[in-house]
Design an enzyme around this catalytic site. Structure first.
Site, mmCIF file in Angstrom:
data_model
loop_
_atom_site.group_PDB
_atom_site.id
_atom_site.type_symbol
_atom_site.label_atom_id
_atom_site.label_comp_id
_atom_site.label_asym_id
_atom_site.label_seq_id
_atom_site.Cartn_x
_atom_site.Cartn_y
_atom_site.Cartn_z
ATOM 1 N N HIS A 1 0.828 -1.211 0.000
ATOM 2 C CA HIS A 1 0.000 0.000 0.000
ATOM 3 C C HIS A 1 0.864 1.263 0.000
ATOM 4 O O HIS A 1 0.565 2.237 -0.696
ATOM 5 C CB HIS A 1 -1.006 0.031 1.150
ATOM 6 C CG HIS A 1 -1.945 1.176 0.974
ATOM 7 N ND1 HIS A 1 -3.025 1.123 0.117
ATOM 8 C CD2 HIS A 1 -1.896 2.457 1.427
ATOM 9 C CE1 HIS A 1 -3.605 2.305 0.071
ATOM 10 N NE2 HIS A 1 -2.940 3.138 0.858
ATOM 11 N N HIS B 1 3.362 10.609 2.342
ATOM 12 C CA HIS B 1 2.937 11.658 1.395
ATOM 13 C C HIS B 1 3.804 12.911 1.453
ATOM 14 O O HIS B 1 4.061 13.527 0.431
ATOM 15 C CB HIS B 1 1.476 12.025 1.646
ATOM 16 C CG HIS B 1 0.554 10.868 1.479
ATOM 17 N ND1 HIS B 1 0.389 10.201 0.272
ATOM 18 C CD2 HIS B 1 -0.239 10.217 2.367
ATOM 19 C CE1 HIS B 1 -0.464 9.206 0.429
ATOM 20 N NE2 HIS B 1 -0.858 9.190 1.686
ATOM 21 N N ASP C 1 0.883 4.264 -2.752
ATOM 22 C CA ASP C 1 0.843 5.704 -2.448
ATOM 23 C C ASP C 1 2.010 6.430 -3.124
ATOM 24 O O ASP C 1 1.843 7.529 -3.671
ATOM 25 C CB ASP C 1 0.934 5.942 -0.932
ATOM 26 C CG ASP C 1 -0.366 5.643 -0.196
ATOM 27 O OD1 ASP C 1 -1.435 5.555 -0.846
ATOM 28 O OD2 ASP C 1 -0.320 5.511 1.048
HETATM 29 ZN ZN ZN Z 1 -2.998 5.221 0.543
#
Ligand code: ZN
Length: 274
Positions: A222, A249, A226
């Site tokens: 995952h 992020h 991202d």
């Molecule tokens: Zn995510």
């Protein structure tokens, strides 16, 4: 490295809750005559491009002129993995992309089902220089490499250390890897206004039982998803290696900022209409 770029053949819609806002959202993916991916909200085009990122807390948010679209990364990763670099994503309801099952698989399958049309070739960013970006203990290395390679390595509670990679091919484990969080963080996230739409369906909760994991490297996949979705906000195919050690992020944002400035990447011009 020439890679065929595509747009959609037919439009396709999704409706569902946003993971952070908890509100029902509806979006429609449209074919486009132009190039590039654009979100479209209340008459305004928001380029799916680095310069328009307005938030990197637990998701990547885009905005322009007060119009915001939150949590774009899983949809963006699905486009990238499907080879789609041109489309318009109309946000008809809500301010967030629906989380669906927390992965990119349903977006990817719907794109495949809607069909795709070739529009030319992707723009390519060939990595020429080694660079390490270290904001605070975590880091990303950007390296020249003959091909396309994204690597994520990290430590996960109860799961341990994992390393996974993407070499430009469709990978079900990558597409199906769901959003996750630690059980102990659920309350504080909710109090801070995040995860209002989180459920056991769209989020793996990492606890000692690990019952909610489908495969042991699902959380690492995952994070790789991202990374791909975040870096796709340059609108280019990367020829080189991006190695992320525990990045999220914010670090992905810093990596994108460096690549954009070092290699002079610009967004595509906005289409004239949806
Ligand atoms: Zn995510």
């Amino acid at each position: 490295m020439k890679r065929v770029a595509k747009t959609l053949k037919n439009k396709v819609s999704f409706e569902g809750v946003g993971i952070h806002t908890g509100e029902v959202a509806k979006i429609t993916l449209h074919p486009t005559e132009g190039r590039g991916i654009f979100f479209y909200k209340e008459g305004v085009f928001i380029p799916a491009f680095h310069d328009y990122v307005v938030g990197t807390t637990l998701g990547t948010d885009l905005g322009v002129e007060g119009k915001i679209v939150k949590t774009v990364e899983h949809l963006m990763a699905a486009f990238y993995i499907a080879g789609v670099d041109s489309a318009v994503v109309e946000v008809e309801r809500g301010n967030e992309i629906p989380i669906l099952d927390g992965s990119a698989l349903l977006f990817f399958e719907a794109i495949e089902e809607a069909g795709t049309v070739e529009v030319g070739y992707w723009r390519t960013l060939k990595i020429k220089y080694y660079r390490k970006i270290v904001p605070n203990g975590i880091f990303t290395e950007i390296k020249p490499f003959d091909g396309e390679k994204f690597v994520f390595e990290g430590e996960f509670p109860f799961v341990g250390r994992k390393r996974v990679e993407y070499l430009g091919k469709v990978d079900k484990k990558l597409l199906a890897a769901r959003t996750f969080c630690r059980l102990e963080d659920v309350e504080s996230l909710r109090r801070a206004g995040f995860g209002q739409g989180g459920t056991y369906i769209n989020t793996m909760v990492l606890d000692e039982n690990l019952e909610s994991l489908v495969y042991s490297d699902e959380p690492a996949y995952h994070k790789l998803l991202d990374l791909i979705g975040d870096l796709s906000l340059l609108g280019v195919r990367i020829e080189g290696e991006i190695y992320s050690f525990r990045g999220g992020h914010f670090l992905n944002h810093k990596v994108r900022e460096y690549l954009k400035n070092q290699y002079g990447i610009k967004p595509f011009p906005a289409p004239r209409r949806v």
